[in-house]
Design an enzyme around this catalytic site. Sequence first.
Site, PDB file in Angstrom:
ATOM      1  N   LYS A 217     -10.232  -4.736  17.770  1.00  0.00           N
ATOM      2  CA  LYS A 217     -10.973  -5.599  16.857  1.00  0.00           C
ATOM      3  C   LYS A 217     -12.483  -5.417  17.065  1.00  0.00           C
ATOM      4  CE  LYS A 217     -11.593 -10.550  16.096  1.00  0.00           C
ATOM      5  NZ  LYS A 217     -11.031 -11.887  16.255  1.00  0.00           N
ATOM      6  N   GLU A 223     -11.224  -0.986  28.359  1.00  0.00           N
ATOM      7  CA  GLU A 223     -10.006  -0.182  28.552  1.00  0.00           C
ATOM      8  C   GLU A 223      -9.758   0.720  27.342  1.00  0.00           C
ATOM      9  OE1 GLU A 223     -10.231  -3.441  29.052  1.00  0.00           O
ATOM     10  OE2 GLU A 223      -8.912  -4.138  30.665  1.00  0.00           O
ATOM     11  N   GLY A 278      -6.987 -11.885  18.056  1.00  0.00           N
ATOM     12  CA  GLY A 278      -6.286 -10.721  18.611  1.00  0.00           C
ATOM     13  C   GLY A 278      -4.783 -10.920  18.708  1.00  0.00           C
ATOM     14  N   ARG A 279      -4.362 -12.050  19.290  1.00  0.00           N
ATOM     15  CA  ARG A 279      -2.915 -12.238  19.507  1.00  0.00           C
ATOM     16  C   ARG A 279      -2.183 -12.615  18.230  1.00  0.00           C
ATOM     17  NH1 ARG A 279      -6.109 -15.589  22.122  1.00  0.00           N
ATOM     18  NH2 ARG A 279      -6.057 -17.833  21.823  1.00  0.00           N
ATOM     19  N   GLU A 364      -2.089 -17.487  26.427  1.00  0.00           N
ATOM     20  CA  GLU A 364      -3.502 -17.310  26.111  1.00  0.00           C
ATOM     21  C   GLU A 364      -3.959 -18.396  25.132  1.00  0.00           C
ATOM     22  OE1 GLU A 364      -6.269 -13.465  26.096  1.00  0.00           O
ATOM     23  OE2 GLU A 364      -4.956 -13.514  24.368  1.00  0.00           O
ATOM     24  N   HIS A 395      21.980 -11.593  35.343  1.00  0.00           N
ATOM     25  CA  HIS A 395      22.286 -10.994  36.649  1.00  0.00           C
ATOM     26  C   HIS A 395      21.065 -10.984  37.552  1.00  0.00           C
ATOM     27  CE1 HIS A 395      26.292  -9.499  35.427  1.00  0.00           C
ATOM     28  NE2 HIS A 395      25.741  -9.639  34.225  1.00  0.00           N
ATOM     29  N   LYS A 517     -13.649 -10.019  33.601  1.00  0.00           N
ATOM     30  CA  LYS A 517     -14.211  -8.830  32.934  1.00  0.00           C
ATOM     31  C   LYS A 517     -15.635  -8.599  33.409  1.00  0.00           C
ATOM     32  CE  LYS A 517     -12.135  -9.226  28.342  1.00  0.00           C
ATOM     33  NZ  LYS A 517     -12.456  -9.475  26.949  1.00  0.00           N
TER      34      LYS A 517
HETATM   35  C1  G6Q Z   1      -6.162 -11.976  21.977  1.00  0.00           C
HETATM   36  C2  G6Q Z   1      -7.275 -11.606  22.804  1.00  0.00           C
HETATM   37  C3  G6Q Z   1      -7.185 -10.253  23.475  1.00  0.00           C
HETATM   38  C4  G6Q Z   1      -7.650  -9.078  22.629  1.00  0.00           C
HETATM   39  C5  G6Q Z   1      -7.888  -7.877  23.546  1.00  0.00           C
HETATM   40  C6  G6Q Z   1      -8.287  -6.641  22.796  1.00  0.00           C
HETATM   41  O1  G6Q Z   1      -6.107 -12.959  21.303  1.00  0.00           O
HETATM   42  O2  G6Q Z   1      -8.431 -11.777  22.093  1.00  0.00           O
HETATM   43  O3  G6Q Z   1      -5.913  -9.971  23.978  1.00  0.00           O
HETATM   44  O4  G6Q Z   1      -6.732  -8.799  21.633  1.00  0.00           O
HETATM   45  O5  G6Q Z   1      -8.846  -8.207  24.497  1.00  0.00           O
HETATM   46  O6  G6Q Z   1      -9.473  -6.842  22.091  1.00  0.00           O
HETATM   47  P1  G6Q Z   1      -9.974  -5.797  21.049  1.00  0.00           P
HETATM   48  O7  G6Q Z   1      -8.978  -5.709  19.956  1.00  0.00           O
HETATM   49  O8  G6Q Z   1     -11.307  -6.291  20.574  1.00  0.00           O
HETATM   50  O9  G6Q Z   1     -10.075  -4.472  21.761  1.00  0.00           O
END
Ligand code: G6Q
Length: 553
Positions: A217, A223, A278-279, A364, A395, A517
């Site tokens: 996003k 990463e 994001g989620r 989250e 199990h 972070k």
């Molecule tokens: C979700 C969070 C988080 C996000 C990641 C990746 O709700 O905001 O999990 O999706 O940190 O972020 P980017 O899509 O910006 O790389």
Amino acid sequence: MSQPEFKLSTELPAWKKLEATFKSKGEKFQVKEAFDKDPKRFEKLSKTFQNFDNSKILFDFSKNLIDDEILEQLVQLAKEAKVEELRDAMFNGDKINTTEDRAVYHVALRNRSKREMKVDNVDTSPEVDEVLQHMKEFSNQIRSGEWTGYTNKAITDVVNIGIGGSDLGPVMVTEALKAYGKPGLNVHFVSNIDGTHIAETVKKCDPETTLFLIASKTFTTAETCTNANSAKKWFLAKALDTKHIAKHFAALSTNAEEVSKFGIDTKNMFGFESWVGGRYSVWSAIGLSVAIYIGFDNFENFLKGAEAVDKHFVETPLEENIPVLGGLLSVWYNNFFGAQTHLVSPFDQYLHRFPAYLQQLSMESNGKSVTRANAFTNYETGTILFGEPATNAQHSFFQLVHQGTKLIPSDFILAAQSHNPIENNLHQKMLASNFFAQAEALMVGKNEDQVKKEGATGGLVPHKVFSGNRPTTSILAQKITPAALGSLIAYYEHLTFVEGAIWNINSFDQWGVELGKVLAKVIGKELENNNEKVDTHDPSTKGLINQFKDWAE
Ligand code: G6Q
């Protein structure tokens, strides 16, 4: 959106009433007796959701520790906590994510009936459609082989590089809908900064036939940017010329500037807006790997399945509202019984990543301890969600669910029809028998008399006793289709919403992931030279860093 009038949910009259009800009957509640008393209990407390394609999902809440009176009080709590008002504000595009000043509008991404859904007075529907159209064309081109790589070969491998919300959804959905995947087209997911993840993935790929989707996003996530750069290097080591990047890299992002800086042609960028968290982004361009893998029509059904739950969530009275009931039960167990956890076990191998996906969605969203009125809570919030597919889970950790000292409210999910009805459906019947048996066993248990009748004596007897009365919600779908999966995810999204609304927290920010972070950035710099020992940090962190430097290459 203005702050709610109440600071803490414990101030609400319904909360106080529920505390009293818990003491007078909740903690002693015996679900077996409730069934004996009320022959209509199953009919009353199980709800059938009808999807847009007429397929159905049965949610059986009847094995939970509630009766009419408790349910009524829980619904009253939802009213006093203004769940409906907050829900309507979300669907109205209001900025209910107050700490980030954003609308929470993933529901607009599945607005396939194309009604007007505005944010800041602008209808989102045309833009959503435009991106979907682009996804449709692109996914068709990849799947048909019309889109070719720099040596004119069709794409065989799609690698989604993203993390968190830009990874968990696509991974889970492509796994869940593998039965709909295009044979010969492989999808891979790289998320971890651990070099092993990308190194092991590209071993399976050929640069001439691989397409990378950089899913971020913000397009600034450490990463993802590092993995994307490593992917670019791996690609260029063979393709040599940067002009070939256009055929092998696409971006799923809101940040056009960073996308072009990376070298991706913005024609190959699939956008979305800041109102998509994001989620909650698998419904957006972040779902491109899913659309490519299962085909656009299936992806659209996935969206429509979620849209049907949205409609149910908005239009159904609270007492009949399936995600509302799920959320209320969670609050009942967390805040009154003191349960700490919520187990979700799909009896479905294709859903093996579903609990991992829900972990982010739930924890989250609701792992917060400050209310929307900026006060520290004096009550429990976010539940610890965990799970694994059954029957494997039976199990391993189910022992604790049956006989441990903790109350673990559990959801079990099964589809009546398997995508792989092998051996004359024998496997599916065995799977289903376990689905029914586990929920039954957790409820009915086994008392001392029964244990003795079965021949156990002396000290062994208490070990074989099952207290029972352990609550479960059984979710029975007809089949895990794209539509059904869309509905299941939307069910959990709205359940999480209801929990957050009642706890009066903002379920849509995630400040808690920031501190680590920031510290990692500082330490990253300190790790550049192994010969320079650090002298900052607390003694433990300092000791660990210096030992790492000694042992590192
Ligand atoms: C979700 C969070 C988080 C996000 C990641 C990746 O709700 O905001 O999990 O999706 O940190 O972020 P980017 O899509 O910006 O790389």
